[in-house]
Design a protein around this motif. Sequence first.
Motif, mmCIF file in Angstrom:
data_model
loop_
_atom_site.group_PDB
_atom_site.id
_atom_site.type_symbol
_atom_site.label_atom_id
_atom_site.label_comp_id
_atom_site.label_asym_id
_atom_site.label_seq_id
_atom_site.Cartn_x
_atom_site.Cartn_y
_atom_site.Cartn_z
ATOM 1 N N LEU A 70 -4.473 5.102 1.783
ATOM 2 C CA LEU A 70 -5.594 4.048 1.166
ATOM 3 C C LEU A 70 -5.473 2.173 0.637
ATOM 4 O O LEU A 70 -6.054 1.558 1.153
ATOM 5 N N ASP A 71 -3.705 2.609 1.118
ATOM 6 C CA ASP A 71 -3.244 0.737 0.759
ATOM 7 C C ASP A 71 -3.725 0.649 2.266
ATOM 8 O O ASP A 71 -4.231 -1.087 2.079
ATOM 9 N N GLU A 72 -4.029 0.916 2.981
ATOM 10 C CA GLU A 72 -4.227 0.465 4.495
ATOM 11 C C GLU A 72 -4.945 0.281 4.884
ATOM 12 O O GLU A 72 -5.781 -0.808 5.638
ATOM 13 N N ARG A 73 -6.403 0.845 4.610
ATOM 14 C CA ARG A 73 -7.226 1.658 5.203
ATOM 15 C C ARG A 73 -7.630 1.914 3.681
ATOM 16 O O ARG A 73 -8.214 3.603 3.410
ATOM 17 N N PRO A 74 -8.341 0.954 2.941
ATOM 18 C CA PRO A 74 -9.632 1.090 2.573
ATOM 19 C C PRO A 74 -10.731 1.775 2.252
ATOM 20 O O PRO A 74 -10.999 1.516 3.776
ATOM 21 N N GLY A 75 -10.806 3.354 2.090
ATOM 22 C CA GLY A 75 -11.841 3.754 2.169
ATOM 23 C C GLY A 75 -12.088 4.531 3.187
ATOM 24 O O GLY A 75 -12.967 5.451 2.986
ATOM 25 N N GLN A 76 -10.564 5.433 3.151
ATOM 26 C CA GLN A 76 -10.268 5.995 4.850
ATOM 27 C C GLN A 76 -11.099 7.325 3.677
ATOM 28 O O GLN A 76 -10.672 7.919 2.682
#
Length: 133
Positions: A70-76
Amino acid sequence: MIRVLIADDENLLRMALGSLLDLEETIDVVAQATNGTDAVALVLEHQPDVVLLDLEMPGLDGIDAATAILDERPGQAIILLTRHARPGVLKRALKVGIRGFLAKTVDPERLAQVIGDVNSGLRYIDSEISTAA
């Protein structure tokens, strides 16, 4: 088609789950990981719609892997699967942004439904887990 990544250190369970989900017309299992560290790397590589993470894995556990993802892909969209719902784990999981929390005893058809719901932006918490946590 909902693109799914599965991460679980138990090979038989992970591979069986992948095979069952691949039978669903709306789901495509795009990658599988044996630990949390690999799951993070594979999510960045494959960019799945939904990630299924085992709670207890070597390297990074499911919550730590979810945090890194989630740090890299918020909303995953992330769903945690567990055998044991310990007190505080559900709260910690929801705090980091996990959208689904299921017991590994879930019926495969129900899991496919939850994957669709979570992919649509809904949240799902197994009643078995919410009462134990």
